[in-house]
Design a protein around this motif. Structure first.
Motif, short mmCIF file in Angstrom:
data_model
loop_
_atom_site.label_atom_id
_atom_site.label_comp_id
_atom_site.label_asym_id
_atom_site.label_seq_id
_atom_site.Cartn_x
_atom_site.Cartn_y
_atom_site.Cartn_z
N THR A 1 65.10 -33.88 -45.05
CA THR A 1 65.59 -33.27 -43.58
C THR A 1 64.56 -33.19 -42.76
O THR A 1 63.14 -32.59 -43.22
N HIS A 2 65.10 -33.09 -41.44
CA HIS A 2 64.02 -32.86 -40.14
C HIS A 2 64.08 -30.84 -40.62
O HIS A 2 64.82 -30.05 -40.57
N PRO A 3 62.42 -30.25 -40.04
CA PRO A 3 63.26 -28.62 -40.17
C PRO A 3 64.10 -28.06 -39.66
O PRO A 3 64.81 -27.31 -40.28
N GLN A 4 64.34 -28.85 -38.42
CA GLN A 4 65.29 -28.24 -37.39
C GLN A 4 67.05 -27.53 -37.63
O GLN A 4 67.86 -27.47 -37.50
N HIS A 5 67.23 -28.68 -38.96
CA HIS A 5 68.41 -29.38 -39.58
C HIS A 5 68.17 -29.21 -41.22
O HIS A 5 69.57 -28.99 -41.63
N ALA A 6 67.32 -28.47 -41.47
CA ALA A 6 67.88 -28.29 -42.89
C ALA A 6 68.93 -27.62 -43.21
O ALA A 6 69.45 -26.41 -44.26
N GLU A 7 68.92 -25.62 -42.29
CA GLU A 7 69.78 -24.68 -42.18
C GLU A 7 71.26 -25.44 -42.65
O GLU A 7 71.84 -25.05 -42.53
N GLU A 8 71.77 -26.18 -41.60
CA GLU A 8 72.41 -27.07 -41.04
C GLU A 8 72.87 -27.90 -42.10
O GLU A 8 74.47 -27.70 -42.99
N ASN A 9 71.90 -28.43 -43.00
CA ASN A 9 72.48 -29.03 -44.30
C ASN A 9 72.83 -28.74 -45.61
O ASN A 9 73.94 -28.64 -46.41
N GLN B 1 87.74 -24.35 -54.57
CA GLN B 1 89.39 -24.73 -54.45
C GLN B 1 89.96 -25.41 -54.97
O GLN B 1 90.91 -25.28 -55.85
N ALA B 2 89.71 -26.52 -55.24
CA ALA B 2 89.95 -28.05 -55.95
C ALA B 2 90.08 -27.84 -56.96
O ALA B 2 91.00 -28.05 -58.02
N ARG B 3 88.45 -27.27 -57.87
CA ARG B 3 88.24 -27.77 -59.26
C ARG B 3 89.01 -28.81 -60.13
O ARG B 3 89.27 -28.45 -61.20
N PRO B 4 88.36 -29.85 -59.24
CA PRO B 4 88.22 -31.08 -59.74
C PRO B 4 87.33 -31.82 -61.29
O PRO B 4 86.54 -30.98 -62.09
N ALA B 5 88.03 -32.14 -62.01
CA ALA B 5 88.07 -32.04 -63.57
C ALA B 5 87.74 -33.32 -63.56
O ALA B 5 87.54 -34.28 -62.67
N GLY B 6 86.38 -33.88 -64.49
CA GLY B 6 85.26 -35.05 -64.43
C GLY B 6 84.62 -34.77 -63.78
O GLY B 6 84.30 -35.93 -64.01
N LEU B 7 83.63 -33.45 -63.00
CA LEU B 7 83.07 -33.48 -62.61
C LEU B 7 81.59 -33.07 -62.73
O LEU B 7 81.71 -31.43 -63.02
N HIS B 8 80.39 -32.92 -62.89
CA HIS B 8 79.40 -32.35 -62.41
C HIS B 8 78.36 -32.29 -61.80
O HIS B 8 78.09 -33.33 -61.34
N TYR B 9 78.41 -30.94 -60.56
CA TYR B 9 77.76 -31.73 -59.49
C TYR B 9 76.65 -30.02 -59.11
O TYR B 9 76.95 -28.86 -59.55
N GLU B 10 75.35 -30.71 -59.20
CA GLU B 10 73.95 -29.34 -58.62
C GLU B 10 73.52 -29.91 -57.56
O GLU B 10 73.49 -31.18 -56.99
N ALA B 11 73.10 -28.76 -56.59
CA ALA B 11 72.57 -29.45 -55.16
C ALA B 11 71.04 -28.42 -55.39
O ALA B 11 72.11 -27.10 -55.55
N LEU B 12 70.28 -28.91 -55.03
CA LEU B 12 69.01 -28.24 -55.38
C LEU B 12 68.33 -28.26 -53.57
O LEU B 12 67.88 -28.98 -53.68
N ARG B 13 67.77 -26.91 -53.27
CA ARG B 13 66.57 -26.85 -52.91
C ARG B 13 65.46 -27.12 -52.94
O ARG B 13 65.58 -26.00 -53.28
N VAL C 1 63.29 -28.09 -46.97
CA VAL C 1 63.67 -29.32 -45.86
C VAL C 1 63.89 -30.77 -47.54
O VAL C 1 64.48 -30.76 -46.69
N SER C 2 63.54 -30.67 -48.19
CA SER C 2 63.58 -31.23 -49.10
C SER C 2 65.12 -30.80 -50.65
O SER C 2 64.47 -29.64 -51.08
N PHE C 3 65.73 -31.79 -50.26
CA PHE C 3 66.55 -31.67 -51.54
C PHE C 3 67.33 -33.05 -52.49
O PHE C 3 66.80 -33.85 -52.51
N ILE C 4 68.34 -32.30 -53.23
CA ILE C 4 68.26 -32.86 -54.52
C ILE C 4 69.43 -32.61 -55.68
O ILE C 4 70.04 -31.23 -55.24
N HIS C 5 70.36 -33.76 -55.40
CA HIS C 5 72.01 -33.77 -55.50
C HIS C 5 72.03 -34.55 -57.19
O HIS C 5 71.41 -35.36 -57.16
N VAL C 6 72.40 -33.73 -57.80
CA VAL C 6 72.45 -34.73 -59.07
C VAL C 6 74.14 -34.45 -59.46
O VAL C 6 75.06 -33.31 -59.62
N VAL C 7 74.53 -35.26 -59.37
CA VAL C 7 76.28 -35.81 -60.09
C VAL C 7 77.04 -37.15 -60.92
O VAL C 7 75.69 -37.65 -61.42
#
Length: 99
Positions: free
Chosen positions: A10-18, A31-43, A48-54
Protein backbone atom coordinates in the motif's frame (compact mmCIF):
# COMPACT_ATOMS: atom_id res chain seq x y z
CA UNK A 1 -8.80 -27.18 -1.32
CA UNK A 2 -7.57 -24.44 -3.59
CA UNK A 3 -4.95 -22.18 -2.04
CA UNK A 4 -4.06 -18.68 -3.21
CA UNK A 5 -1.48 -16.23 -1.94
CA UNK A 6 -1.88 -12.53 -2.68
CA UNK A 7 0.85 -9.96 -2.08
CA UNK A 8 0.64 -6.20 -2.39
CA UNK A 9 2.11 -2.99 -1.03
CA UNK A 10 0.00 0.00 0.00
CA UNK A 11 0.89 3.66 -0.14
CA UNK A 12 2.13 4.62 3.35
CA UNK A 13 -0.83 6.94 3.91
CA UNK A 14 -3.27 4.07 3.23
CA UNK A 15 -1.61 1.30 5.28
CA UNK A 16 -3.69 1.84 8.45
CA UNK A 17 -6.93 2.11 6.46
CA UNK A 18 -6.05 -1.15 4.72
CA UNK A 19 -5.31 -2.88 8.02
CA UNK A 20 -8.63 -1.64 9.44
CA UNK A 21 -10.53 -3.00 6.43
CA UNK A 22 -8.79 -6.36 6.85
CA UNK A 23 -9.89 -6.29 10.50
CA UNK A 24 -13.49 -5.76 9.37
CA UNK A 25 -13.23 -8.85 7.17
CA UNK A 26 -12.07 -10.92 10.15
CA UNK A 27 -14.89 -9.57 12.33
CA UNK A 28 -17.38 -10.58 9.64
CA UNK A 29 -15.79 -14.03 9.39
CA UNK A 30 -16.00 -14.44 13.17
CA UNK A 31 -19.74 -13.80 12.96
CA UNK A 32 -20.45 -15.83 9.83
CA UNK A 33 -18.08 -18.70 10.69
CA UNK A 34 -18.12 -20.13 7.14
CA UNK A 35 -17.06 -23.74 6.70
CA UNK A 36 -14.51 -24.77 4.11
CA UNK A 37 -12.34 -21.65 4.44
CA UNK A 38 -8.88 -21.03 5.88
CA UNK A 39 -7.79 -17.39 5.69
CA UNK A 40 -4.77 -15.54 7.00
CA UNK A 41 -3.71 -11.94 6.47
CA UNK A 42 -0.21 -10.81 7.36
CA UNK A 43 1.44 -7.40 7.53
CA UNK A 44 5.17 -7.22 6.88
CA UNK A 45 7.52 -5.32 9.22
CA UNK A 46 7.78 -2.47 6.68
CA UNK A 47 4.16 -1.66 7.61
CA UNK A 48 2.97 -1.28 4.00
CA UNK A 49 3.32 -4.80 2.57
CA UNK A 50 0.51 -7.30 3.05
CA UNK A 51 0.15 -11.01 2.29
CA UNK A 52 -3.14 -12.91 2.29
CA UNK A 53 -3.30 -16.72 2.25
CA UNK A 54 -6.68 -18.20 1.31
CA UNK A 55 -7.61 -21.87 1.12
CA UNK A 56 -11.15 -22.71 0.11
CA UNK A 57 -13.06 -25.90 -0.51
CA UNK A 58 -13.65 -25.85 -4.27
CA UNK A 59 -16.88 -27.83 -3.96
CA UNK A 60 -18.69 -25.00 -2.15
CA UNK A 61 -21.43 -23.38 -4.26
CA UNK A 62 -20.48 -19.87 -3.06
CA UNK A 63 -17.00 -18.61 -2.17
CA UNK A 64 -17.27 -17.96 1.59
CA UNK A 65 -14.77 -15.08 1.58
CA UNK A 66 -15.49 -13.14 -1.59
CA UNK A 67 -19.24 -13.25 -0.95
CA UNK A 68 -18.88 -11.37 2.35
CA UNK A 69 -19.93 -7.69 2.17
CA UNK A 70 -16.92 -6.76 4.35
CA UNK A 71 -14.57 -8.42 1.86
CA UNK A 72 -16.30 -6.68 -1.04
CA UNK A 73 -15.79 -3.35 0.77
CA UNK A 74 -12.12 -4.25 1.30
CA UNK A 75 -11.46 -4.97 -2.39
CA UNK A 76 -13.57 -2.04 -3.66
CA UNK A 77 -10.77 0.49 -3.13
CA UNK A 78 -7.72 -1.76 -3.11
CA UNK A 79 -6.17 -0.31 -6.28
CA UNK A 80 -6.38 3.23 -4.89
CA UNK A 81 -4.70 2.15 -1.65
CA UNK A 82 -1.90 0.25 -3.38
CA UNK A 83 1.52 1.38 -4.56
CA UNK A 84 2.09 -2.17 -5.84
CA UNK A 85 -1.18 -3.86 -6.89
CA UNK A 86 -2.28 -7.27 -5.65
CA UNK A 87 -0.36 -10.11 -7.28
CA UNK A 88 -2.17 -13.44 -6.85
CA UNK A 89 -0.18 -16.63 -6.89
CA UNK A 90 -2.02 -19.91 -7.23
CA UNK A 91 -0.39 -22.63 -5.18
CA UNK A 92 -0.93 -26.16 -4.02
CA UNK A 93 -0.88 -26.92 -0.32
CA UNK A 94 1.74 -29.52 0.54
CA UNK A 95 1.02 -29.63 4.23
CA UNK A 96 -0.42 -27.71 7.16
CA UNK A 97 0.17 -28.04 10.86
CA UNK A 98 -1.89 -26.35 13.55
CA UNK A 99 -0.60 -27.13 17.00
Amino acid sequence: MKTSIVRYRTHPQHAEENAALVGEVFRALAQARPAGLHYEALRAPDGVSFIHVVSVDETLPVHPLTSLPAFQAFVAGIRTRCAEPPAPLESMLLGRYAG
